[in-house]
Design an enzyme around this catalytic site. Structure first.
Site, PDB file in Angstrom:
ATOM      1  CG  MET A 260      21.361  42.598  10.272  1.00 23.91           C
ATOM      2  SD  MET A 260      20.856  41.047  11.042  1.00 23.91           S
ATOM      3  CE  MET A 260      19.344  40.653  10.169  1.00 23.91           C
TER       4      MET A 260
ATOM      5  CB  THR B 199      13.627  45.050   4.280  1.00 21.91           C
ATOM      6  OG1 THR B 199      12.913  43.866   3.914  1.00 21.91           O
ATOM      7  CG2 THR B 199      12.649  46.072   4.854  1.00 21.91           C
TER       8      THR B 199
ATOM      9  CE1 TYR C 154      11.307  36.697   4.600  1.00 19.95           C
ATOM     10  CE2 TYR C 154       9.150  36.819   3.567  1.00 19.95           C
ATOM     11  CZ  TYR C 154      10.357  37.407   3.873  1.00 19.95           C
ATOM     12  OH  TYR C 154      10.619  38.677   3.457  1.00 19.95           O
TER      13      TYR C 154
ATOM     14  CG  HIS D 178      12.745  41.770  -0.428  1.00 22.04           C
ATOM     15  ND1 HIS D 178      12.090  40.556  -0.411  1.00 22.04           N
ATOM     16  CD2 HIS D 178      12.647  42.261   0.851  1.00 22.04           C
ATOM     17  CE1 HIS D 178      11.620  40.331   0.805  1.00 22.04           C
ATOM     18  NE2 HIS D 178      11.953  41.340   1.602  1.00 22.04           N
TER      19      HIS D 178
END
Length: 190
Positions: free
Chosen positions: A125, A52, A132, A50
């Site tokens: 950004m 954000t 992660y 995804h």
């Protein structure tokens, strides 16, 4: 019969939500393969690919869904282009695909942030995280190199964003087991 009193807003349970731009299925499949290759060597939790659009914000479930629907109204589908594989400074931006911040990309985020009443402390950004983790600088560089080896044609990859999704994203939960999709909406065609 008496009308029930409304529940005071401070007693309604709030959750942490984020709004994500969802890539098309064929891009999701490609990115998931890349993410699996990185996790095999560097570990880290599994999550949906995804970009954000609205960061973590505390809302009631009802309010969050309503805000997503109104934000999607009048927002047109838009294209995104990957600049390169980059590394960041914290867990949720360990290794990511930096997205070119075109006017359309930045405006989609600011449009949604306005609807959600979200004010970011840092400039937007746009990026699509692919790992992660809390890695050392050397490990991040190795992961970045590995990403470029696993898929060497990411730079310049362009794809349309036609869907936004509302996710419950408790940022304290680094296992991501509590993260779940709550709602999704389609954007108007370009």
């Amino acid at each position: 019969m008496a009308t029930p009193e409304p529940i005071p807003s401070e007693l309604i349970q709030k959750e942490i939500y984020s709004v994500w731009a969802i890539p098309p299925d064929e891009v999701v499949t490609r990115i998931k393969k890349l993410m699996e290759g990185l996790r095999a060597e560097f570990e880290g939790p599994q999550f949906e690919p995804h970009i954000t659009v609205v960061g973590a914000i505390s809302l009631t479930p009802e309010d969050a869904v309503k805000k997503l629907k109104t934000a999607c109204e009048g927002l047109k589908a838009y294209d995104v282009t990957v600049d390169r594989v980059a590394i960041g400074t914290f867990f949720y931006q360990c290794v990511y695909l930096l997205i070119h911040p075109t006017n359309q990309v930045v405006e989609a985020s600011s449009h949604c942030c306005e609807h959600f009443g979200y004010n970011s402390s840092t400039p937007y950004m746009p990026h699509l995280s692919i790992l992660y983790s809390d890695l050392t600088e050397d490990e991040k560089k190795k992961a970045q190199e590995k990403a470029n080896i696993l898929d060497d044609s990411l730079s310049g990859l362009t794809f349309p964003i036609t869907r936004l999704a509302l996710y419950k994203t408790d940022t304290e939960d680094k296992t991501l087991k509590s993260w779940e999709k709550i709602a999704e909406c389609s954007l108007d065609p370009k």
